[in-house]
Design an enzyme around this catalytic site. Sequence first.
Site, short mmCIF file in Angstrom:
data_model
loop_
_atom_site.label_atom_id
_atom_site.label_comp_id
_atom_site.label_asym_id
_atom_site.label_seq_id
_atom_site.Cartn_x
_atom_site.Cartn_y
_atom_site.Cartn_z
N ARG A 58 -3.96 -5.25 11.82
CA ARG A 58 -3.46 -5.77 10.79
C ARG A 58 -2.21 -4.77 10.89
O ARG A 58 -1.93 -3.26 11.63
CB ARG A 58 -3.85 -4.91 9.32
CG ARG A 58 -4.83 -3.28 9.76
CD ARG A 58 -5.82 -3.35 8.47
NE ARG A 58 -5.49 -3.68 6.58
CZ ARG A 58 -5.28 -3.93 6.04
NH1 ARG A 58 -7.20 -4.11 6.23
NH2 ARG A 58 -4.82 -4.17 4.65
N GLY A 99 -9.63 -0.98 -2.90
CA GLY A 99 -8.85 -0.19 -3.72
C GLY A 99 -8.85 0.02 -5.22
O GLY A 99 -8.85 1.32 -5.72
N ASP A 159 -14.81 5.19 -0.53
CA ASP A 159 -15.87 4.71 1.06
C ASP A 159 -16.67 5.58 1.00
O ASP A 159 -17.52 5.56 2.00
CB ASP A 159 -14.56 4.59 1.83
CG ASP A 159 -13.76 2.98 1.45
OD1 ASP A 159 -13.75 2.30 0.86
OD2 ASP A 159 -12.66 3.17 2.05
N ARG A 211 0.74 -0.78 -0.02
CA ARG A 211 0.16 -0.03 0.02
C ARG A 211 0.72 1.06 0.10
O ARG A 211 -0.05 2.25 -0.58
CB ARG A 211 -0.64 -0.16 1.12
CG ARG A 211 -1.47 1.34 0.84
CD ARG A 211 -2.83 1.74 2.05
NE ARG A 211 -3.53 2.62 2.07
CZ ARG A 211 -3.28 3.96 2.43
NH1 ARG A 211 -1.78 3.96 2.84
NH2 ARG A 211 -3.80 5.04 2.57
#
Length: 504
Positions: A227, A353, A340, A146
């Site tokens: 995470r 994504g 989002d 990312r």
Amino acid sequence: MGSITESQEPLRFFATGDKHESASSARPPTYVQVLIVGAGFAGLMAALECWRKGHDVVGIVERNQGPNYSGDLIIIQPSALEIMKHWPQMRRELEEDKVTVGTYYYRHNGELVDGPAHPNYNAPEYVAEREARPGGFPYVGAVQIRKKFYRMLLRQVARLGFRVDYGQRVESYFEDDSAGVAGVRMTDGSIRKAHVVVAADGFRSRSELLIADEYLPTQSSGMSVYRTAFPAKLALADEAVRQRWGGKHTYEFWMGSGMHIGLYLSPELAAFGITPRDHLLAKDKVARESWDPDVSPDEVIDVLRRAKVPGDSIIHWPLRWRNLRREWVSPGGRVVQIGDAAHSTVPSSAAGGTLALEDAITLATSLQIASSPAAASGPGAGAGAGVPLGTRVYNLLRYERASCTQKMAFVNAQVLGDTTDWDAVRADPSKVRVRYPKWFFRHDPEGYVYEKYGQAFAHLVSGAEFHNTNIPPGHQFVHWTLEGIHREMAAGKKVEDLLDGDWT
């Protein structure tokens, strides 16, 4: 940064591009002023594609004090990477950073169930299909880092001369039909206006109050996720980690009762995502919706017994569902949501994504076509007149696709966390693989707008029949709710068995 009050040099640069920077060439100007709120994936791609389509990006505002590099791995599927043929520098960077390692699936007891497996979008026939297209992106990595992907977008935005204004919080959105503009009121009292305001500011965007008069309520999915990502050398300092994974480049899923774990380890990066059902959590460890890395390894140990990670590097994010609202556009059509802000997703969809980038591409292209009549007469009173039509076409083209993609999240969550018939899995290991449906990854969002715009226009203007073809073939779309899905799951049904049409 491109407003009509600044110097003419950046304007000339926006209009003509710069071959020395390997940037894409901009289309003829539409004179549509675009203000973007949010500098995440959706917002940055919207800036890039709006520039390429000839729109005037007059601002990018972001509430964070700087770039937010939180996060670990993302999955960007081919449908969102097709556009990189227009962005040669980013295409080169993606090629350099791609992850080619296969995926392994394990039971919690260490039994290897499947692997090395590769996403079906990298099956030979689909790679050949993409390779045959001009500028196609043949092999797409199973995951992307990312931070690297986000920095790539930031670099491309900077190449075009754009500046992200950080530390800018929006108090409210508004639109003025008579003036043909929309805008935002900032918490510092300032006001920013444009022909269209793109709300790319994530969950609980203030744009919801203009579009729907209220925030969408959330519901627990019964899961959350721990995470993190950190330098691999920190993980490899542990003897047990070295013995199990030392020197390997691996991407793995571990499946257990009421929990699944995704793990990635390369020579430079270690990352994991632990997704327990809520009943495994301590009562005082309910997750909140924040990307602040404020969780200690001790909390993870309570769930998993052990985690060799640096302190305060873990995010605990609740996987909360929101019923998808049909309307992503304000009543006057000049404030529009993407990413989002329009449709929440969870990691098991493997598509958040991708959807964000597709949204940005679709919106920029829809605005380009809707604004072409006014652009022909040059800047002036007619500039931006086509914006409301363009945003509504975008909404029409995206809503059903986002809804179907959200439903796939339930399928993957059940596959990874609720599998119990291991004899059936041993007979057919593909049963536990993350689903990447071909109806999703074969989509071309830019080409789809050019194909469907006329039909969408007729539907919006005169009520002509319209059918989206960017959803599963044969699927009869109906609006669904999270409550309905939960009832089916509580009854022991598999969501995958309830789907009509071809979702493969």
